[in-house]
Design a protein around this motif. Sequence first.
Motif, PDB file in Angstrom:
ATOM      1  N   LYS A 170      13.846   8.754   7.349  1.00 62.40           N
ATOM      2  CA  LYS A 170      13.519   7.497   6.696  1.00 62.40           C
ATOM      3  C   LYS A 170      12.565   6.529   7.473  1.00 62.40           C
ATOM      4  O   LYS A 170      12.076   5.527   7.056  1.00 62.40           O
ATOM      5  CB  LYS A 170      14.890   6.657   6.462  1.00 62.40           C
ATOM      6  N   GLU A 171      12.373   6.670   9.036  1.00 59.80           N
ATOM      7  CA  GLU A 171      11.680   5.796   9.666  1.00 59.80           C
ATOM      8  C   GLU A 171      10.268   6.140   9.333  1.00 59.80           C
ATOM      9  O   GLU A 171       9.439   5.531  10.134  1.00 59.80           O
ATOM     10  CB  GLU A 171      11.941   5.813  11.028  1.00 59.80           C
ATOM     11  N   GLU A 172       9.744   7.355   9.103  1.00 61.50           N
ATOM     12  CA  GLU A 172       8.340   7.759   9.017  1.00 61.50           C
ATOM     13  C   GLU A 172       7.744   7.239   7.700  1.00 61.50           C
ATOM     14  O   GLU A 172       8.403   6.763   6.543  1.00 61.50           O
ATOM     15  CB  GLU A 172       8.281   9.469   9.166  1.00 61.50           C
ATOM     16  N   LEU A 173       6.427   7.426   7.694  1.00 58.01           N
ATOM     17  CA  LEU A 173       5.574   6.929   6.439  1.00 58.01           C
ATOM     18  C   LEU A 173       5.334   8.128   5.431  1.00 58.01           C
ATOM     19  O   LEU A 173       5.370   9.173   5.966  1.00 58.01           O
ATOM     20  CB  LEU A 173       4.459   6.101   6.685  1.00 58.01           C
ATOM     21  N   TYR A 174       5.355   7.960   4.285  1.00 52.11           N
ATOM     22  CA  TYR A 174       5.142   9.012   3.250  1.00 52.11           C
ATOM     23  C   TYR A 174       4.065   8.520   2.385  1.00 52.11           C
ATOM     24  O   TYR A 174       3.931   7.552   2.033  1.00 52.11           O
ATOM     25  CB  TYR A 174       6.490   9.202   2.619  1.00 52.11           C
ATOM     26  N   PHE A 175       3.081   9.516   1.949  1.00 54.62           N
ATOM     27  CA  PHE A 175       1.838   9.224   1.229  1.00 54.62           C
ATOM     28  C   PHE A 175       1.836  10.156   0.169  1.00 54.62           C
ATOM     29  O   PHE A 175       1.974  11.461   0.289  1.00 54.62           O
ATOM     30  CB  PHE A 175       0.706   8.947   2.120  1.00 54.62           C
ATOM     31  N   THR A 176       1.448   9.743  -1.032  1.00 55.18           N
ATOM     32  CA  THR A 176       1.575  10.736  -2.221  1.00 55.18           C
ATOM     33  C   THR A 176       0.376  10.219  -3.226  1.00 55.18           C
ATOM     34  O   THR A 176       0.305   8.958  -3.426  1.00 55.18           O
ATOM     35  CB  THR A 176       2.806  11.081  -2.860  1.00 55.18           C
ATOM     36  N   ARG A 177      -0.128  11.238  -4.182  1.00 56.51           N
ATOM     37  CA  ARG A 177      -0.889  10.766  -5.321  1.00 56.51           C
ATOM     38  C   ARG A 177       0.097  11.370  -6.388  1.00 56.51           C
ATOM     39  O   ARG A 177      -0.122  11.532  -7.772  1.00 56.51           O
ATOM     40  CB  ARG A 177      -2.060  11.568  -5.386  1.00 56.51           C
ATOM     41  N   SER A 178       1.214  11.914  -6.078  1.00 56.98           N
ATOM     42  CA  SER A 178       2.297  12.387  -7.103  1.00 56.98           C
ATOM     43  C   SER A 178       3.178  11.592  -7.704  1.00 56.98           C
ATOM     44  O   SER A 178       3.969  11.032  -7.155  1.00 56.98           O
ATOM     45  CB  SER A 178       2.906  13.560  -6.642  1.00 56.98           C
ATOM     46  N   ASP A 179       3.294  11.527  -9.086  1.00 57.21           N
ATOM     47  CA  ASP A 179       4.199  10.483  -9.661  1.00 57.21           C
ATOM     48  C   ASP A 179       5.527  10.892  -9.424  1.00 57.21           C
ATOM     49  O   ASP A 179       6.486  10.139  -9.220  1.00 57.21           O
ATOM     50  CB  ASP A 179       4.082  10.935 -11.229  1.00 57.21           C
ATOM     51  N   TRP A 180       5.912  12.232  -9.444  1.00 59.69           N
ATOM     52  CA  TRP A 180       7.325  12.590  -9.267  1.00 59.69           C
ATOM     53  C   TRP A 180       7.838  12.737  -7.458  1.00 59.69           C
ATOM     54  O   TRP A 180       9.089  12.159  -7.366  1.00 59.69           O
ATOM     55  CB  TRP A 180       7.690  14.243  -9.771  1.00 59.69           C
ATOM     56  N   VAL A 181       6.848  13.064  -6.792  1.00 61.58           N
ATOM     57  CA  VAL A 181       7.180  12.704  -5.366  1.00 61.58           C
ATOM     58  C   VAL A 181       7.330  11.377  -5.090  1.00 61.58           C
ATOM     59  O   VAL A 181       8.494  10.710  -4.314  1.00 61.58           O
ATOM     60  CB  VAL A 181       5.849  13.086  -4.376  1.00 61.58           C
TER      61      VAL A 181
ATOM     62  N   LEU B 139       9.942  20.035 -10.739  1.00 65.06           N
ATOM     63  CA  LEU B 139      10.667  20.888 -10.044  1.00 65.06           C
ATOM     64  C   LEU B 139      10.251  21.033  -8.680  1.00 65.06           C
ATOM     65  O   LEU B 139      11.137  20.862  -7.529  1.00 65.06           O
ATOM     66  CB  LEU B 139      10.793  22.041 -10.751  1.00 65.06           C
ATOM     67  N   TRP B 140       9.016  20.922  -8.077  1.00 67.81           N
ATOM     68  CA  TRP B 140       8.481  21.216  -7.000  1.00 67.81           C
ATOM     69  C   TRP B 140       9.029  19.921  -6.179  1.00 67.81           C
ATOM     70  O   TRP B 140       9.198  19.964  -5.359  1.00 67.81           O
ATOM     71  CB  TRP B 140       7.061  21.550  -6.925  1.00 67.81           C
ATOM     72  N   SER B 141       8.587  18.671  -6.855  1.00 65.36           N
ATOM     73  CA  SER B 141       8.815  17.458  -6.048  1.00 65.36           C
ATOM     74  C   SER B 141      10.218  17.306  -5.831  1.00 65.36           C
ATOM     75  O   SER B 141      10.569  16.593  -4.764  1.00 65.36           O
ATOM     76  CB  SER B 141       8.278  16.486  -7.019  1.00 65.36           C
ATOM     77  N   PHE B 142      11.154  17.617  -6.806  1.00 66.56           N
ATOM     78  CA  PHE B 142      12.362  17.502  -6.433  1.00 66.56           C
ATOM     79  C   PHE B 142      12.712  18.325  -5.236  1.00 66.56           C
ATOM     80  O   PHE B 142      13.689  17.754  -4.372  1.00 66.56           O
ATOM     81  CB  PHE B 142      13.328  17.859  -7.868  1.00 66.56           C
ATOM     82  N   TYR B 143      12.300  19.712  -5.524  1.00 60.69           N
ATOM     83  CA  TYR B 143      12.862  20.537  -4.256  1.00 60.69           C
ATOM     84  C   TYR B 143      12.344  20.049  -2.772  1.00 60.69           C
ATOM     85  O   TYR B 143      13.168  20.197  -1.925  1.00 60.69           O
ATOM     86  CB  TYR B 143      12.265  21.945  -4.596  1.00 60.69           C
ATOM     87  N   VAL B 144      10.989  19.678  -2.728  1.00 60.19           N
ATOM     88  CA  VAL B 144      10.417  19.030  -1.581  1.00 60.19           C
ATOM     89  C   VAL B 144      11.026  18.015  -0.989  1.00 60.19           C
ATOM     90  O   VAL B 144      11.496  17.900   0.126  1.00 60.19           O
ATOM     91  CB  VAL B 144       9.075  19.019  -1.811  1.00 60.19           C
ATOM     92  N   THR B 145      11.301  16.866  -1.941  1.00 58.56           N
ATOM     93  CA  THR B 145      11.804  15.571  -1.432  1.00 58.56           C
ATOM     94  C   THR B 145      13.117  15.827  -1.083  1.00 58.56           C
ATOM     95  O   THR B 145      13.629  14.849  -0.103  1.00 58.56           O
ATOM     96  CB  THR B 145      11.375  14.556  -2.419  1.00 58.56           C
ATOM     97  N   ARG B 146      14.056  16.414  -1.693  1.00 55.66           N
ATOM     98  CA  ARG B 146      15.559  16.502  -1.332  1.00 55.66           C
ATOM     99  C   ARG B 146      15.660  16.964   0.262  1.00 55.66           C
ATOM    100  O   ARG B 146      16.905  16.958   0.804  1.00 55.66           O
ATOM    101  CB  ARG B 146      16.208  17.389  -2.457  1.00 55.66           C
TER     102      ARG B 146
END
Length: 378
Positions: free
Chosen positions: A107-118, A95-102
């Motif tokens: 789209k031009e920036e880079l994103y980095f994660t160790r989270s499966d759902w992010v 739920l947190w991952s869905f809330y944050v990512t929406r």
Amino acid sequence: MNNTNKLNYITYQTFPAETANSLQSMTMIKYFIKNGFNIKLIFPNRNKNSDGNLAVLKNFYSISDNFEVKMTKHLLPFGKFNFLKGIFFHISHFLWSFYVTRKITEKEELYFTRSDWVYYFLNKRNFKIIFEIHQYSKLRQFVLKNSKDNNSMHIFTTKLLQNSFSMDKKIIDRSIVLHNGFDEELFNENIEKEDKRLVFVGNLLRFNKERGISFLIESFKSEKLKDFSLYIVGGPESIVSKYKDILKKNQIKNVYFLGFQNRKDTILEIKKSEFGILYNENNIHAINHTSPLKYFEYIGADLKIISVDYLAHRELPGSDNLYYFDKDDSDAFIEQILTANKDRAFNNYKKNIYSVDQRVKKLIKFIARLEGFEPPTP
């Protein structure tokens, strides 16, 4: 500012924390910054210890670099109840991952994660997302098998870990294997070593199981190690107190529990030592997939490394220098210490190839090759 210089580090971890994974994340952030990236760290306010104050994080992790911090609300069940923790973790993480990512639109920036759902949600929306993978899990396998063939990139900490996943070749082609590393800035100063001093660093619990500390204590009761000393750095305090009572009851005077130490003090304990110990309990991750942060810190401090003989340890870079013993074989453990005592230290003149800075530089080149952009200038 070029948007490719902006990296958003989004994680379901909490900060500050005594865990190796939080330290690894913060060190990666540090060296992304030193290699020219502008960082925004996004994480949830999961517990009473969570803190989004940059000054607090810099002090806790002994870093001086500035970056943006956004600690989000976490009105979710994980951490609020003492039952069904595993289920609540997965629900809250999703739920947190869905809330944050929406809410993400750049789209031009880079994103980095160790989270499966992010990773999953940003991958589905075709964002440039770097997914760092440290362990195998069925959820992670599901996420990778259901990934879109798009802008995503993947880091595996060992080749064995990468091989444990079933993936489309196009995903493999957008993947790189990068072991962990040590923070070279913290190892620049030479410290005089104490003769016959061993150190073990790490949380004394892993997956709520004790990490074989009793084995180390029993081994140091041997007359053969009476001139050696063992310093154990890590918490939690309840386990430290338990073992201190055992030492007192058995009159063991050459083992010392230091508890949790801040970053600088932990590194000092490593640098003062002559030997480092790699030891863990039996589980799939420890046996086959681990790339221990402390291993690289032992290298950074020129320690002789006494290691339980796991396949994952045999696969570590520089592993030919280790002194191996079979798990729970106290005699072999003692003999390897005595053998190492006669030999020279792991004094690798190329040891900086094991640094986090070099790890980040390799990753930047990999990203630039895939995405065709100029790496940022530090």
